[in-house]
Enzyme design. Sequence first.
Site, PDB file in Angstrom:
ATOM      1  N   LYS A 144       0.843  -1.206   0.000  1.00  0.00           N
ATOM      2  CA  LYS A 144       0.000   0.000   0.000  1.00  0.00           C
ATOM      3  C   LYS A 144       0.878   1.255   0.000  1.00  0.00           C
ATOM      4  CE  LYS A 144      -3.996  -0.294   2.514  1.00  0.00           C
ATOM      5  NZ  LYS A 144      -4.682  -0.174   3.816  1.00  0.00           N
ATOM      6  N   ALA A 188     -36.598   5.705   0.255  1.00  0.00           N
ATOM      7  CA  ALA A 188     -36.898   4.291   0.501  1.00  0.00           C
ATOM      8  C   ALA A 188     -36.317   3.450  -0.631  1.00  0.00           C
ATOM      9  CB  ALA A 188     -38.405   4.099   0.588  1.00  0.00           C
ATOM     10  N   CYS A 218     -19.878   1.526   7.276  1.00  0.00           N
ATOM     11  CA  CYS A 218     -20.113   2.297   8.506  1.00  0.00           C
ATOM     12  C   CYS A 218     -21.461   2.042   9.159  1.00  0.00           C
ATOM     13  CB  CYS A 218     -19.955   3.790   8.219  1.00  0.00           C
ATOM     14  SG  CYS A 218     -18.263   4.231   7.821  1.00  0.00           S
TER      15      CYS A 218
HETATM   16  C1  UDX Z   1     -21.910   7.294   6.392  1.00  0.00           C
HETATM   17  C2  UDX Z   1     -22.224   8.668   6.998  1.00  0.00           C
HETATM   18  O1  UDX Z   1     -23.115   9.374   6.119  1.00  0.00           O
HETATM   19  C3  UDX Z   1     -20.937   9.456   7.213  1.00  0.00           C
HETATM   20  O2  UDX Z   1     -21.218  10.706   7.819  1.00  0.00           O
HETATM   21  C4  UDX Z   1     -20.020   8.634   8.112  1.00  0.00           C
HETATM   22  O3  UDX Z   1     -18.805   9.306   8.326  1.00  0.00           O
HETATM   23  C5  UDX Z   1     -19.761   7.267   7.498  1.00  0.00           C
HETATM   24  O4  UDX Z   1     -21.008   6.601   7.245  1.00  0.00           O
HETATM   25  P1  UDX Z   1     -21.280   6.429   3.947  1.00  0.00           P
HETATM   26  O5  UDX Z   1     -21.130   5.063   4.540  1.00  0.00           O
HETATM   27  O6  UDX Z   1     -20.260   6.916   2.977  1.00  0.00           O
HETATM   28  O7  UDX Z   1     -21.338   7.529   5.113  1.00  0.00           O
HETATM   29  O8  UDX Z   1     -22.695   6.427   3.197  1.00  0.00           O
HETATM   30  P2  UDX Z   1     -24.048   7.249   3.239  1.00  0.00           P
HETATM   31  O9  UDX Z   1     -24.050   8.276   2.187  1.00  0.00           O
HETATM   32  O10 UDX Z   1     -24.400   7.660   4.609  1.00  0.00           O
HETATM   33  O11 UDX Z   1     -25.060   6.094   2.770  1.00  0.00           O
HETATM   34  C6  UDX Z   1     -25.209   4.894   3.556  1.00  0.00           C
HETATM   35  C7  UDX Z   1     -26.182   3.945   2.920  1.00  0.00           C
HETATM   36  O12 UDX Z   1     -27.518   4.415   3.071  1.00  0.00           O
HETATM   37  C8  UDX Z   1     -26.003   3.702   1.423  1.00  0.00           C
HETATM   38  O13 UDX Z   1     -26.102   2.302   1.187  1.00  0.00           O
HETATM   39  C9  UDX Z   1     -27.152   4.443   0.795  1.00  0.00           C
HETATM   40  O14 UDX Z   1     -27.560   3.876  -0.411  1.00  0.00           O
HETATM   41  C10 UDX Z   1     -28.225   4.302   1.863  1.00  0.00           C
HETATM   42  N1  UDX Z   1     -29.251   5.347   1.823  1.00  0.00           N
HETATM   43  C11 UDX Z   1     -28.907   6.655   2.024  1.00  0.00           C
HETATM   44  C12 UDX Z   1     -30.585   5.006   1.621  1.00  0.00           C
HETATM   45  O15 UDX Z   1     -30.937   3.832   1.453  1.00  0.00           O
HETATM   46  N2  UDX Z   1     -31.526   5.999   1.625  1.00  0.00           N
HETATM   47  C13 UDX Z   1     -31.212   7.308   1.817  1.00  0.00           C
HETATM   48  O16 UDX Z   1     -32.131   8.139   1.811  1.00  0.00           O
HETATM   49  C14 UDX Z   1     -29.858   7.651   2.012  1.00  0.00           C
END
Ligand code: UDX
Length: 442
Positions: free
Chosen positions: A37, A258, A266
Amino acid sequence: MTLNISVIGTGYLGATHAACMAELGFDVLGVDVDPEKIDALSRGELPFHEPGLPELIRKHVDSGRLRFTAEVSEAGSWADVHFICVGTPQVKGGTGADLTYVDAATAGLVESITKDSLVVGKSTVPVGTAARLSRLVAETKKDGLNVSLAWNPEFLREGFAVEDTLRPDRLVVGTGSEADEAVLREVYAEALGRETPWISTDFETAELVKVAANAFLATKISFINAFAEVTENVGGNITTLADAIGFDTRIGRKFLNAGVGFGGGCLPKDIRALQTRVGELGLDHSMKFLDEIDQINLRRRKKAVARAFELLDQDIVGKKIAVLGITFKPLSDDVRDSPGLDVAARLYNAGADVAVFDPEGNPNAAKRYPRLGYVDSLTEAVKDAEVVMLTTEWKEFKALTPADLNDLVASKRFVDARNVLDAKEWESAGWTFTQLGRKFEG
Ligand code: UDX
């Protein structure tokens, strides 16, 4: 004199943080135990997809402000501030967070520190970890040195990591002294100059802010998906419902889409780790609702699979199903706990002939589920398909029209598992078009 900054762990969070610190003008040393890496990063190459980040890394490898090493001792004798950015995955065979990497990185670093410095944890950890590590730092640092610990959670979103790091919507720091806070104010002077909210607090609050934010976001998504389970049965339009409640500024429209639910590295693991941690503290009841949030979310994947079965009159074996989108969200190549990948694997295991196309995710998905049929284009995926399923809302999938697919598919059947296409348009082009959250009469 500007601060020298080290970043321990150059995965997703660390590589982004290191490049952004260099962009802010600091000299930065990225440290990782994986020499491959380190070599790749030193050449400006990134082992994952994140818009804008490879360019930023190359820019600062070239400018000389960003270097990488496998030797933590280099950081210990050089940096004034060390950011711990290693992962805290879900523990194997359990639901808690695996702190092996955070513990090892902190212990190894402190052993190597030979000058006054501040160790700053950025990893997402169970509440109580910072206090424990702070004691470890105090007990194991070399005599006569002034070394202490602070906690500074990171809220970056995949796909927007550079933007979120350079222009955060808030900065949270848990510190044990005003002197440590002053160091962090210096690190983040640029953002503070733009009046970014600065929340200075204790270790416990800093740790909890991160998991509370992710638990809230997960709850919002599962809240609307729980209503999707209702509209799927009684009728109604889940998107209109989300729009209508979202106009109430106390609720807000964001994270009310939805569909097939949340995934990634995360949200799922953080809500499980939080429940596990409060359980250890004897407070299971406080976060019990998160178990339901998790269950609602996981039911969405089963529902997407069930829709494909319904569309094919339960006769799925040997039928070609195109799965569009395998990453947990667009603009990422991350397939960790991805709803789309889970759905594709379930369909495959049920005997379907699954063709997977994702603009970035196929190589990572193939490592996890090598037997799925990965193809290099949307056209190949949908050619002769009996069902087309949209599982990740990439821009090119959101822009699809019936005319793009009419002459390619074997049957005009669609599952829009993210609710991003216009049902009327597809229905009037002769498609049996279904969405999660919408009643399907068969
Ligand atoms: C998340 C948090 O948003 C971020 O602040 C934290 O630091 C790390 O975790 P991330 O994992 O990059 O970030 O994704 P995010 O944009 O939050 O989306 C998470 C999941 O939720 C995705 O699978 C997305 O498709 C889903 N999602 C999001 C929905 O199903 N509906 C929504 O309305 C929004």
